[in-house]
Design an enzyme around this catalytic site. Sequence first.
Site, mmCIF file in Angstrom:
data_model
loop_
_atom_site.group_PDB
_atom_site.id
_atom_site.type_symbol
_atom_site.label_atom_id
_atom_site.label_comp_id
_atom_site.label_asym_id
_atom_site.label_seq_id
_atom_site.Cartn_x
_atom_site.Cartn_y
_atom_site.Cartn_z
ATOM 1 N N PRO A 64 0.610 -1.057 -0.058
ATOM 2 C CA PRO A 64 -0.120 0.001 0.057
ATOM 3 C C PRO A 64 0.824 1.317 -0.099
ATOM 4 C CG PRO A 64 -0.119 -0.808 2.282
ATOM 5 C CD PRO A 64 0.507 -2.056 1.222
ATOM 6 N N ASP A 65 0.630 2.249 -0.653
ATOM 7 C CA ASP A 65 1.137 3.584 -0.590
ATOM 8 C C ASP A 65 0.536 4.390 0.593
ATOM 9 O OD1 ASP A 65 -1.344 4.275 -1.369
ATOM 10 O OD2 ASP A 65 -0.789 5.308 -3.129
ATOM 11 N N PHE A 66 0.949 5.565 0.585
ATOM 12 C CA PHE A 66 0.613 6.321 1.759
ATOM 13 C C PHE A 66 -0.682 7.209 1.864
ATOM 14 C CE2 PHE A 66 4.932 5.183 3.037
ATOM 15 C CZ PHE A 66 4.911 5.131 4.138
ATOM 16 N N ARG A 67 -0.774 7.933 0.549
ATOM 17 C CA ARG A 67 -1.864 9.027 0.511
ATOM 18 C C ARG A 67 -2.955 8.649 -0.608
ATOM 19 N NH1 ARG A 67 3.123 11.134 1.927
ATOM 20 N NH2 ARG A 67 2.915 12.419 3.936
ATOM 21 N N ASN A 110 11.071 4.894 -1.239
ATOM 22 C CA ASN A 110 10.577 3.596 -0.939
ATOM 23 C C ASN A 110 11.750 3.054 -0.038
ATOM 24 O OD1 ASN A 110 8.300 4.369 -2.119
ATOM 25 N ND2 ASN A 110 8.955 3.075 -3.934
ATOM 26 N N ASP A 130 11.280 -0.687 0.243
ATOM 27 C CA ASP A 130 10.863 -2.049 -0.081
ATOM 28 C C ASP A 130 11.824 -2.835 -0.689
ATOM 29 O OD1 ASP A 130 10.632 -1.272 -2.617
ATOM 30 O OD2 ASP A 130 8.525 -0.774 -2.375
ATOM 31 N N HIS A 161 15.564 7.242 2.149
ATOM 32 C CA HIS A 161 14.924 6.762 3.600
ATOM 33 C C HIS A 161 15.499 5.694 4.275
ATOM 34 C CE1 HIS A 161 11.201 9.500 2.049
ATOM 35 N NE2 HIS A 161 12.225 10.510 2.497
#
Length: 249
Positions: A29-32, A98, A100, A115
């Site tokens: 899932p993304d954030f926004r 990301n 991931d 990040h």
Amino acid sequence: MQELLTLLQNSKYCVILTGAGISTLSGIPDFRGKDGIYNKFDADLIFSIDYFNKDPSYFYTHSRELIYELDKKEPNIIHRALAELERRGVVKAVITQNIDMLHQRAGSENVIELHGSPKKHTCLACGKKYSIEDVAGILENEEIPMCKECGGLIKPDVVFYGELLEHDVIEKAIEESSRADLIIVLGSSLVVQPAATLPFYTLDNGGDLVIVNNMPTPLDGYARNKYDDLVEVISYLAEKMDIDISEHI
């Protein structure tokens, strides 16, 4: 999209900036977005260093799918197309927000992880390093992973809200963006700093900005082109540039 193809083919130094939107095709899932994390729980708390230090169970409870089940996720057509474009020398670098690790699994080599990465974890007390596999194993039986050496709290090597980005990482991202004559943003809402400022380094260099995202971004007005559908754009480029992505759809 013909104009984007022409920009890409004529580019001497293309850099890609990716956000959470490109990994939704892999089941992350993304954030926004409409099905994003913010619609389910407070993602700001999950990745808050202050809240993590106060109650690490919140992070470890809500990040299982995001981080500790990544071995069940596979790179999608976007990751694989970017890796092939890098192999051909068309794309020089992938800067990603990301965590991931799917770009690397797809074959991209020059990946700048703004990040950080959960590939390694660190005991906040003694500094002992753990792999993501080690921590995933601990989490099968324990709510919070604690260091086997000293009993300290273990944290992924991911930059949380309230922490500074690694200086060398952001400097490299700025360097690549400054060299670029074309920066393509894929699946990022461009609201998190400092990633949101990186396209300006390309623009200041006289380069072009292209954005592919299904929601408006603050930089849309600076973009030479803006597209909404990631799959449509990548599929078009793959067809025109003879990149086989059919088996990965």
